[in-house]
Design a protein around this motif. Structure first.
Motif, mmCIF file in Angstrom:
data_model
loop_
_atom_site.group_PDB
_atom_site.id
_atom_site.type_symbol
_atom_site.label_atom_id
_atom_site.label_comp_id
_atom_site.label_asym_id
_atom_site.label_seq_id
_atom_site.Cartn_x
_atom_site.Cartn_y
_atom_site.Cartn_z
ATOM 1 N N GLY A 10 57.314 40.412 39.846
ATOM 2 C CA GLY A 10 57.803 39.272 39.079
ATOM 3 C C GLY A 10 57.016 37.987 39.276
ATOM 4 O O GLY A 10 57.336 36.989 38.654
ATOM 5 N N LEU A 11 55.982 38.011 40.124
ATOM 6 C CA LEU A 11 55.193 36.812 40.361
ATOM 7 C C LEU A 11 53.887 36.861 39.574
ATOM 8 O O LEU A 11 53.336 37.934 39.341
ATOM 9 N N ASP A 12 53.410 35.707 39.174
ATOM 10 C CA ASP A 12 52.088 35.571 38.580
ATOM 11 C C ASP A 12 51.144 35.271 39.738
ATOM 12 O O ASP A 12 51.060 34.126 40.177
ATOM 13 N N ASP A 13 50.469 36.266 40.258
ATOM 14 C CA ASP A 13 49.714 36.133 41.492
ATOM 15 C C ASP A 13 48.407 36.917 41.369
ATOM 16 O O ASP A 13 48.410 38.071 40.949
ATOM 17 N N ASN A 14 47.299 36.275 41.733
ATOM 18 C CA ASN A 14 46.003 36.942 41.584
ATOM 19 C C ASN A 14 45.788 38.051 42.611
ATOM 20 O O ASN A 14 45.037 38.986 42.347
ATOM 21 N N ASP A 21 44.420 28.466 37.388
ATOM 22 C CA ASP A 21 45.870 28.298 37.506
ATOM 23 C C ASP A 21 46.407 28.664 38.892
ATOM 24 O O ASP A 21 47.309 28.012 39.408
ATOM 25 N N PHE A 22 45.865 29.738 39.497
ATOM 26 C CA PHE A 22 46.472 30.293 40.711
ATOM 27 C C PHE A 22 45.532 30.413 41.901
ATOM 28 O O PHE A 22 45.934 30.868 42.967
ATOM 29 N N GLY A 23 44.269 30.059 41.733
ATOM 30 C CA GLY A 23 43.310 30.185 42.830
ATOM 31 C C GLY A 23 42.726 31.589 42.911
ATOM 32 O O GLY A 23 43.163 32.517 42.234
ATOM 33 N N VAL A 24 41.740 31.726 43.780
ATOM 34 C CA VAL A 24 41.093 33.023 43.987
ATOM 35 C C VAL A 24 42.067 33.944 44.711
ATOM 36 O O VAL A 24 42.805 33.506 45.597
ATOM 37 N N ALA A 25 42.070 35.206 44.336
ATOM 38 C CA ALA A 25 42.948 36.184 44.977
ATOM 39 C C ALA A 25 42.676 36.231 46.476
ATOM 40 O O ALA A 25 41.525 36.329 46.903
ATOM 41 N N GLU A 26 43.748 36.143 47.256
ATOM 42 C CA GLU A 26 43.640 36.223 48.709
ATOM 43 C C GLU A 26 44.779 37.068 49.237
ATOM 44 O O GLU A 26 45.938 36.846 48.886
ATOM 45 N N HIS A 27 44.438 38.040 50.067
ATOM 46 C CA HIS A 27 45.443 38.838 50.751
ATOM 47 C C HIS A 27 44.737 39.491 51.931
ATOM 48 O O HIS A 27 44.023 40.477 51.776
ATOM 49 N N ALA A 51 37.120 38.825 28.989
ATOM 50 C CA ALA A 51 37.782 39.063 30.276
ATOM 51 C C ALA A 51 37.414 37.976 31.277
ATOM 52 O O ALA A 51 38.260 37.527 32.057
ATOM 53 N N HIS A 52 36.173 37.541 31.263
ATOM 54 C CA HIS A 52 35.749 36.482 32.175
ATOM 55 C C HIS A 52 36.487 35.185 31.871
ATOM 56 O O HIS A 52 36.859 34.439 32.794
ATOM 57 N N TYR A 53 36.719 34.901 30.609
ATOM 58 C CA TYR A 53 37.500 33.710 30.240
ATOM 59 C C TYR A 53 38.917 33.812 30.824
ATOM 60 O O TYR A 53 39.422 32.855 31.418
ATOM 61 N N ASN A 54 39.549 34.994 30.650
ATOM 62 C CA ASN A 54 40.895 35.193 31.198
ATOM 63 C C ASN A 54 40.891 35.022 32.715
ATOM 64 O O ASN A 54 41.773 34.367 33.278
ATOM 65 N N TYR A 55 39.911 35.632 33.383
ATOM 66 C CA TYR A 55 39.774 35.528 34.829
ATOM 67 C C TYR A 55 39.640 34.063 35.258
ATOM 68 O O TYR A 55 40.326 33.610 36.182
ATOM 69 N N SER A 56 38.773 33.320 34.573
ATOM 70 C CA SER A 56 38.557 31.905 34.914
ATOM 71 C C SER A 56 39.833 31.097 34.778
ATOM 72 O O SER A 56 40.127 30.228 35.605
ATOM 73 N N THR A 57 40.602 31.377 33.742
ATOM 74 C CA THR A 57 41.873 30.687 33.533
ATOM 75 C C THR A 57 42.845 31.007 34.657
ATOM 76 O O THR A 57 43.506 30.101 35.189
ATOM 77 N N GLU A 58 42.927 32.279 35.041
ATOM 78 C CA GLU A 58 43.836 32.677 36.120
ATOM 79 C C GLU A 58 43.418 32.063 37.460
ATOM 80 O O GLU A 58 44.270 31.626 38.242
#
Length: 117
Positions: free
Chosen positions: A36-40, A99-105, A89-96
Motif C-alpha cells: 500500500g505504500l508508494d516506495d522505490n 518524488d520519493f528518492g533513490v531506492a534504499e533498503h 520508462a526513464h522519464y517515469n523513473y526520474s519522476t519517482e
C-alpha cells in the motif's frame, strides 16, 4: 555465496555456518512490509520478484540482464521500439526518484551482494 564460520571461544567448537538471507526471501518481506505504500524500494523488489521465478538460477544482476535481452526480443516480435519504451520508462523513473528518492533498503542490498561473493 560466502558463508562465515564462527568459533565458540568458550569450548572451541565450530558452530554451524551462517548464511545470508536469500534475496528472494527479502523481496517477499519488502512486498509485505510496504504493501500500500508508494516506495522505490518496493518498486525495486517488485522488479526482482518479477524476474526471479524464471531466472532463479542466475544472480539478480545476470537475471536482470537476461530479462532485458528477452524484453528486447519481445519488442522485436511486436515491432515496438525498445529505445522509445526505455526513454518513457526513464522519464517515469526520474519522476519517482524526484518524488520519493533513490531506492534504499540495506537488507535487500546485502542479500543481493551476498550472492555475488
Amino acid at each position: 555465496m560466502k558463508i562465515d564460520r564462527h568459533l565458540n571461544a568458550a569450548n572451541g567448537l565450530t558452530i554451524a555456518p551462517r548464511k545470508p538471507q536469500a534475496w528472494h526471501d527479502v523481496v517477499e518481506e519488502i512486498m509485505v512490509e510496504t504493501r500500500g505504500l508508494d516506495d522505490n524500494a518496493r518498486r525495486a523488489a517488485r522488479a526482482l520478484r518479477t524476474i526471479y521465478p524464471e531466472y532463479d538460477d542466475d544472480t539478480a544482476k545476470t537475471g536482470i540482464m537476461d530479462c532485458l535481452a528477452d524484453i528486447r526480443h519481445l519488442c522485436d516480435l511486436m515491432g515496438w521500439s525498445f529505445a522509445d519504451l526505455d526513454k518513457d520508462a526513464h522519464y517515469n523513473y526520474s519522476t519517482e526518484v524526484s518524488d520519493f528518492g533513490v531506492a534504499e533498503h540495506a537488507k535487500l542490498r546485502s542479500a543481493v551482494e551476498a550472492e555475488l561473493n
